[in-house]
Design a protein around this motif. Sequence first.
Motif, PDB file in Angstrom:
ATOM      1  N   VAL A  30       0.547  -1.144  -0.021  1.00 13.12           N
ATOM      2  CA  VAL A  30       0.022   0.068   0.043  1.00 13.12           C
ATOM      3  C   VAL A  30       0.891   1.221  -0.168  1.00 13.12           C
ATOM      4  O   VAL A  30       1.802   1.400   0.668  1.00 13.12           O
ATOM      5  CB  VAL A  30      -0.955   0.100   1.252  1.00 13.12           C
ATOM      6  CG1 VAL A  30      -1.874   1.237   1.365  1.00 13.12           C
ATOM      7  CG2 VAL A  30      -1.913  -1.148   1.033  1.00 13.12           C
ATOM      8  N   ARG A  31       0.713   2.135  -0.832  1.00 10.11           N
ATOM      9  CA  ARG A  31       1.387   3.249  -1.110  1.00 10.11           C
ATOM     10  C   ARG A  31       0.983   4.243   0.151  1.00 10.11           C
ATOM     11  O   ARG A  31      -0.114   4.570   0.278  1.00 10.11           O
ATOM     12  CB  ARG A  31       1.530   4.094  -2.417  1.00 10.11           C
ATOM     13  CG  ARG A  31       2.118   5.284  -2.486  1.00 10.11           C
ATOM     14  CD  ARG A  31       2.543   5.583  -4.051  1.00 10.11           C
ATOM     15  NE  ARG A  31       3.639   4.514  -4.341  1.00 10.11           N
ATOM     16  CZ  ARG A  31       4.750   4.661  -4.521  1.00 10.11           C
ATOM     17  NH1 ARG A  31       5.283   5.667  -3.745  1.00 10.11           N
ATOM     18  NH2 ARG A  31       5.550   3.883  -4.921  1.00 10.11           N
ATOM     19  N   VAL A  32       1.911   4.805   0.979  1.00 12.13           N
ATOM     20  CA  VAL A  32       1.483   5.845   1.886  1.00 12.13           C
ATOM     21  C   VAL A  32       2.423   7.012   1.944  1.00 12.13           C
ATOM     22  O   VAL A  32       3.688   6.796   1.613  1.00 12.13           O
ATOM     23  CB  VAL A  32       1.745   4.956   3.292  1.00 12.13           C
ATOM     24  CG1 VAL A  32       0.741   3.816   3.506  1.00 12.13           C
ATOM     25  CG2 VAL A  32       3.085   4.620   3.619  1.00 12.13           C
ATOM     26  N   ALA A  33       1.807   8.029   2.256  1.00 11.10           N
ATOM     27  CA  ALA A  33       2.676   9.314   2.500  1.00 11.10           C
ATOM     28  C   ALA A  33       3.293   9.317   3.935  1.00 11.10           C
ATOM     29  O   ALA A  33       2.963   8.726   4.746  1.00 11.10           O
ATOM     30  CB  ALA A  33       1.625  10.602   2.605  1.00 11.10           C
ATOM     31  N   VAL A  34       4.577   9.712   3.967  1.00 10.62           N
ATOM     32  CA  VAL A  34       5.470   9.719   5.178  1.00 10.62           C
ATOM     33  C   VAL A  34       5.847  11.100   5.489  1.00 10.62           C
ATOM     34  O   VAL A  34       6.137  12.180   4.767  1.00 10.62           O
ATOM     35  CB  VAL A  34       6.593   8.840   4.827  1.00 10.62           C
ATOM     36  CG1 VAL A  34       6.187   7.473   4.922  1.00 10.62           C
ATOM     37  CG2 VAL A  34       7.521   9.211   3.780  1.00 10.62           C
ATOM     38  N   ALA A  35       6.223  10.990   6.835  1.00  3.19           N
ATOM     39  CA  ALA A  35       6.975  12.306   7.520  1.00  3.19           C
ATOM     40  C   ALA A  35       6.121  13.572   7.248  1.00  3.19           C
ATOM     41  O   ALA A  35       6.413  14.786   7.077  1.00  3.19           O
ATOM     42  CB  ALA A  35       8.279  12.550   6.904  1.00  3.19           C
ATOM     43  N   LYS A  36       4.736  13.516   7.025  1.00  2.00           N
ATOM     44  CA  LYS A  36       3.535  14.605   6.924  1.00  2.00           C
ATOM     45  C   LYS A  36       4.219  15.437   5.621  1.00  2.00           C
ATOM     46  O   LYS A  36       4.227  16.664   5.617  1.00  2.00           O
ATOM     47  CB  LYS A  36       3.745  15.612   8.261  1.00  2.00           C
ATOM     48  CG  LYS A  36       3.316  15.077   9.374  1.00  2.00           C
ATOM     49  CD  LYS A  36       3.339  15.789  10.553  1.00  2.00           C
ATOM     50  CE  LYS A  36       2.424  17.003  10.676  1.00  2.00           C
ATOM     51  NZ  LYS A  36       2.542  17.739  11.955  1.00  2.00           N
ATOM     52  N   SER A  37       4.665  14.744   4.693  1.00  2.00           N
ATOM     53  CA  SER A  37       5.078  15.554   3.359  1.00  2.00           C
ATOM     54  C   SER A  37       4.565  14.805   2.301  1.00  2.00           C
ATOM     55  O   SER A  37       3.555  14.021   2.093  1.00  2.00           O
ATOM     56  CB  SER A  37       6.651  15.373   3.417  1.00  2.00           C
ATOM     57  OG  SER A  37       6.992  13.978   3.153  1.00  2.00           O
ATOM     58  N   ALA A  38       4.937  15.202   0.911  1.00  2.00           N
ATOM     59  CA  ALA A  38       4.472  14.657  -0.247  1.00  2.00           C
ATOM     60  C   ALA A  38       5.346  13.395  -0.533  1.00  2.00           C
ATOM     61  O   ALA A  38       5.054  12.772  -1.576  1.00  2.00           O
ATOM     62  CB  ALA A  38       4.826  15.831  -1.416  1.00  2.00           C
ATOM     63  N   LEU A  39       6.330  13.034   0.203  1.00  2.00           N
ATOM     64  CA  LEU A  39       7.089  11.905  -0.025  1.00  2.00           C
ATOM     65  C   LEU A  39       6.215  10.553   0.236  1.00  2.00           C
ATOM     66  O   LEU A  39       5.691  10.413   1.408  1.00  2.00           O
ATOM     67  CB  LEU A  39       8.317  11.779   0.621  1.00  2.00           C
ATOM     68  CG  LEU A  39       9.159  10.562   0.827  1.00  2.00           C
ATOM     69  CD1 LEU A  39       9.891  10.555  -0.681  1.00  2.00           C
ATOM     70  CD2 LEU A  39      10.389  10.676   1.799  1.00  2.00           C
ATOM     71  N   THR A  40       6.169   9.731  -0.719  1.00  2.00           N
ATOM     72  CA  THR A  40       5.458   8.394  -0.318  1.00  2.00           C
ATOM     73  C   THR A  40       6.546   7.366  -0.868  1.00  2.00           C
ATOM     74  O   THR A  40       7.298   7.224  -1.487  1.00  2.00           O
ATOM     75  CB  THR A  40       4.138   8.375  -1.468  1.00  2.00           C
ATOM     76  OG1 THR A  40       4.681   8.209  -2.816  1.00  2.00           O
ATOM     77  CG2 THR A  40       3.270   9.555  -1.269  1.00  2.00           C
ATOM     78  N   VAL A  41       5.971   6.174   0.030  1.00  2.00           N
ATOM     79  CA  VAL A  41       6.752   4.835  -0.327  1.00  2.00           C
ATOM     80  C   VAL A  41       5.603   3.695  -0.362  1.00  2.00           C
ATOM     81  O   VAL A  41       4.378   3.855   0.104  1.00  2.00           O
ATOM     82  CB  VAL A  41       7.916   4.528   0.777  1.00  2.00           C
ATOM     83  CG1 VAL A  41       8.737   5.391   0.736  1.00  2.00           C
ATOM     84  CG2 VAL A  41       7.164   4.525   2.065  1.00  2.00           C
TER      85      VAL A  41
END
Length: 204
Positions: A30-41
Motif C-alpha cells: 500500500v502506498r503511503v505518505a510519510v513524514a507529513k510530506s509529499a514523499l510516499t513509499v
Amino acid sequence: MTRRVQGWAVAAALMMASPALAYKLVPHGVRVAVAKSALTVQPPIDWNRMQSRPGRNAEAWTLDGMPLNEVTFYGGIADGQTLFREVDKKRTPLPRFGATMLASDVVQLFESSYRLAGGSALFSVDDVAPATFAGRKGFCFAYSFTLKDEEVKRRGEAMGAIVDGRLYLISFEAPAIHYYERNLADYRALAGTAQLPGASVKVS
C-alpha cells in the motif's frame, strides 16, 4: 519498560512505557505518505510505524523494535528547520538545513545533528556518493556511530535529495553485528519505492 531519553528517534521509542502502544502496522503493498510530506513509499513487506515523531517532519519505522533496526523518513525539511526536535535549544541548538546546501553539507548537518541530539560520542561518515532518489538527482552516504554510555556499534545508510529547496531523506541504522546486514536489503527495497510529485529537479 521505560529507558533513558536519548533525544532522537531511537530514544523516542525507548521512552514508551508500553511497547504495544508505541507502533502502528504499515501493511505491505500500500502506498503511503510519510513524514507529513509529499514523499510516499510502498513497502514490499510489513513495517511498524512509531507513533511518536523524532521531528516535526520526520517519522520512524522498524521491523523488530527501534534498538534493532530503524528507518527514518525526513519529509520536506524546509530552509531553517532542524532534522530533530531541539533537545536544549539555549545551550546546544541543533544545526539547521539550508536550501542551498550541497550533498556534503547535508551529510555534515546529519552528523552534527546526531552528535548533539543523540549523544553520539563517536560518529564517522564512511562513504558519500551520487544516487538517484525518488527519480531525482540525489546522494547517498554510509555512516557508523555509537551512543553515549553505550558500547554497541551501529551502522547506517541514508539516501536523499534536495528538491525545490527542501530536503527529503531516508535513513536506515541497526547494530553492526547481525541486524545491519540482515535488514539492509529490506531498507533499500523500501527506499527504492520512494516517489515525489511534480518537482523541478529531475534526472536527465
